[in-house]
Design an enzyme around this catalytic site. Structure first.
Site, PDB file in Angstrom:
ATOM      1  N   GLY A  16       4.809  12.555  -5.673  1.00 35.05           N
ATOM      2  CA  GLY A  16       4.195  13.523  -6.559  1.00 35.05           C
ATOM      3  C   GLY A  16       5.149  14.632  -6.970  1.00 35.05           C
ATOM      4  O   GLY A  16       5.181  15.060  -8.133  1.00 35.05           O
ATOM      5  N   LYS A 206       3.167  -5.557  -3.457  1.00 36.88           N
ATOM      6  CA  LYS A 206       4.592  -5.604  -3.091  1.00 36.88           C
ATOM      7  C   LYS A 206       4.859  -4.889  -1.769  1.00 36.88           C
ATOM      8  O   LYS A 206       5.819  -5.206  -1.069  1.00 36.88           O
ATOM      9  CB  LYS A 206       5.448  -5.048  -4.224  1.00 36.88           C
ATOM     10  CG  LYS A 206       5.111  -3.628  -4.668  1.00 36.88           C
ATOM     11  CD  LYS A 206       5.895  -2.565  -3.918  1.00 36.88           C
ATOM     12  CE  LYS A 206       5.499  -1.174  -4.374  1.00 36.88           C
ATOM     13  NZ  LYS A 206       6.260  -0.112  -3.695  1.00 36.88           N
ATOM     14  N   ASN A 272       7.813   1.081   3.754  1.00 37.59           N
ATOM     15  CA  ASN A 272       7.174  -0.079   4.379  1.00 37.59           C
ATOM     16  C   ASN A 272       8.204  -0.981   5.060  1.00 37.59           C
ATOM     17  O   ASN A 272       7.980  -1.468   6.171  1.00 37.59           O
ATOM     18  CB  ASN A 272       6.375  -0.854   3.331  1.00 37.59           C
ATOM     19  CG  ASN A 272       5.125  -0.103   2.912  1.00 37.59           C
ATOM     20  OD1 ASN A 272       4.126  -0.119   3.606  1.00 37.59           O
ATOM     21  ND2 ASN A 272       5.189   0.578   1.767  1.00 37.59           N
TER      22      ASN A 272
END
Length: 351
Positions: A16, A206, A272
């Site tokens: 953000g 993804k 991730n």
């Protein structure tokens, strides 16, 4: 009364804040944008001061994007309704689990003519075991049009103004044109496509594939295996979209930044992959590693994987998605990471 379009950013984390750098400059380039951009900041105390006050006085998000100056046009606001109530364009960039609560707070408190755009990667869950796209959650609660932006956009590199591309999915051509002008720069190239669902679903799925790539890295399997993980993962992404969201799906969208480019980037960088590699090398849970390694940022991949598995189980499609199943079982520690290859060898022949 001013007819200039006001922009509000709903979220102020790493991504953000990076996108705020772009928006805060772009609103000064076009006469039809208001020059003040309100950014909703979840209030935290950092070094003894409120984060919103730090941003407004030092023009830096010292917790989530340290070392990057935010434009003076960005004004941090600690109450989400205050940030959004006058906005014509709402840019949503918060962890996907927070979206329903935030939108319920905004319901009835925003302009009915406002336009939303989601930069959020993940899904909502429905009571019957299905998933709901975040753009649909926003659209259904707030009764506004909502487009999406997804791409190979690691926040740190975007903030550093390194060249990259992104994809906006918008069924409304005029909104797509307007939003392209809000986001595009020389180093942040925007392509607009009408295939909104494919753009958004690629952005969520993804992260699951990136977890498999992280497991592979943690096990030391090398680049050949990682390439296989990416290829198999891409096929499962395509298979999922064609199975559950076939209307309007275009093969070409998978070759935009939201598709294969974002997949490759996330499998070689990003949170991730990082957490999943650490998971293989430790006895800690994914939740523990998220808190230890991400400094308050949220890991989207495993929650998304659990949501997708619920949908696959409900609809009897688990056997067609062995990579997703493997990530789910490894994350629960139901199977050891070494068994991932056993699941990948089951790759279905069909698309």
């Amino acid at each position: 009364m001013s007819t200039k379009k006001k922009v509000a950013i709903i979220g102020s984390g790493n991504w953000g804040s990076a996108i705020a750098k772009i928006i805060g400059v772009n609103v000064t380039k076009f006469a039809y944008f208001d020059k003040e951009v309100k950014m909703y900041v979840y209030e935290e105390i950092v070094n003894g001061s409120k984060l919103s006050e730090i941003i407004n006085t030092e023009h830096e998000n010292v917790k989530y994007l340290k070392g990057h100056r935010l434009p003076d046009t960005i004004v941090a606001v600690p109450e989400v309704v205050d940030a959004a109530k006058d906005a014509d364009i709402l840019v949503f960039v918060v962890p996907h689990a927070f979206v329903p609560r935030i939108c319920q707070n905004l319901k009835g408190n925003i302009k009915p003519t406002a336009v939303g755009i989601s930069l959020i990667k993940g899904f909502g869950e429905t009571p019957n075991g299905g998933i709901e796209l975040i753009s649909d959650v926003i659209k259904n609660i707030l009764s506004i049009d909502c487009t999406v932006l997804m791409g190979a956009n690691l926040a740190g590199e975007v903030a550093d103004e390194k060249f990259c591309e992104t994809t906006i999915g918008s069924r409304n051509k005029d909104n797509g044109i307007l939003l392209k002008e809000l986001f595009q720069t020389d180093n942040f190239r925007v392509t607009v496509v009408p295939d909104t669902y494919t753009v958004e679903i690629c952005g969520a799925l993804k992260n699951i594939v990136a977890m498999a790539a992280g497991f592979s890295d943690g096990l030391g399997y090398g680049d050949n295996t990682k390439s296989a993980v990416i290829r198999i993962g891409l096929k499962e992404m395509i298979r999922f979209i064609k199975t559950f969201y076939p209307d309007g799906t275009k093969e070409t969208t998978f070759f935009e930044s939201c598709g294969v480019a974002d997949l490759i980037t996330t499998c070689y960088g990003g949170r991730n992959r990082k957490v999943s590699e650490a998971f293989v090398k430790s006895d800690k849970s994914i939740d523990e590693l998220e808190k230890e390694l991400l400094d308050g940022q949220k890991l989207q991949g495993y929650q998304t994987c659990c949501e997708v598995m619920t949908m696959l189980r409900t609809n009897g499609h688990i056997d067609r998605f062995p990579l997703i199943e493997a990530v789910y079982l490894i994350g629960r520690r139901d199977i050891p990471p070494q068994r991932m290859l056993e699941y990948l060898r089951r790759e279905p022949e069909d698309m």
